[in-house]
Design a protein around this motif. Structure first.
Motif, short mmCIF file in Angstrom:
data_model
loop_
_atom_site.label_atom_id
_atom_site.label_comp_id
_atom_site.label_asym_id
_atom_site.label_seq_id
_atom_site.Cartn_x
_atom_site.Cartn_y
_atom_site.Cartn_z
N UNK A 102 1.17 -5.27 6.47
CA UNK A 102 1.16 -5.17 4.99
C UNK A 102 2.37 -4.38 4.50
N UNK A 103 2.64 -3.24 5.12
CA UNK A 103 3.78 -2.42 4.72
C UNK A 103 5.10 -3.14 4.99
N UNK A 104 5.17 -3.88 6.09
CA UNK A 104 6.37 -4.65 6.41
C UNK A 104 6.63 -5.70 5.33
N UNK A 105 5.56 -6.36 4.88
CA UNK A 105 5.68 -7.36 3.81
C UNK A 105 6.20 -6.74 2.53
N UNK A 106 5.69 -5.57 2.20
CA UNK A 106 6.17 -4.86 1.00
C UNK A 106 7.64 -4.50 1.14
N UNK A 107 8.02 -4.05 2.33
CA UNK A 107 9.42 -3.68 2.57
C UNK A 107 10.32 -4.90 2.42
N UNK B 35 10.83 -5.97 -1.12
CA UNK B 35 11.46 -4.98 -1.99
C UNK B 35 10.48 -4.13 -2.78
N UNK B 36 9.18 -4.31 -2.55
CA UNK B 36 8.16 -3.53 -3.27
C UNK B 36 8.08 -2.08 -2.79
N UNK B 37 8.50 -1.85 -1.57
CA UNK B 37 8.37 -0.53 -0.96
C UNK B 37 9.67 0.23 -1.08
N UNK B 38 9.59 1.43 -1.66
CA UNK B 38 10.77 2.26 -1.78
C UNK B 38 11.04 2.91 -0.42
#
Length: 82
Positions: free
Chosen positions: A56-61, A64-67
């Motif tokens: 999930x965090x990888x997908x956000x990264x 571009x959703x993850x700072x």
């Protein structure tokens, strides 16, 4: 192949008449199995929900959703909190 009881009985009977080479092979199999059991108890399995969270965090990264921060930015924040 038979039931577990039949297999055990057959192996016991075979071991009683086996030559040294076969006994050493069987002993090596036992050692490998014990090592495997020791290692698996030494390093517990990672639960699936951890892998799900990482994905999930990888997908956000990737979207571009993850700072994210550089190492220098992280280090600076940590030093301020000390």
């Amino acid at each position: 192949m038979g039931s577990t009881i039949e297999i055990r009985k057959r192996i016991h009977e075979f071991i009683d008449i086996a030559d040294e080479r076969i006994l050493r092979i069987i002993n090596s199999i036992i050692d490998a199995e014990e090592d495997s059991e020791l290692k698996s108890s030494e390093y517990p399995q990672v639960p699936d929900h951890i892998y799900d969270r990482i994905e999930e965090e990888r997908g956000k990264y990737l979207s571009g959703e993850l700072k994210t921060s550089s190492w220098e930015e992280v280090k600076e924040r940590l030093m301020k909190n000390l």
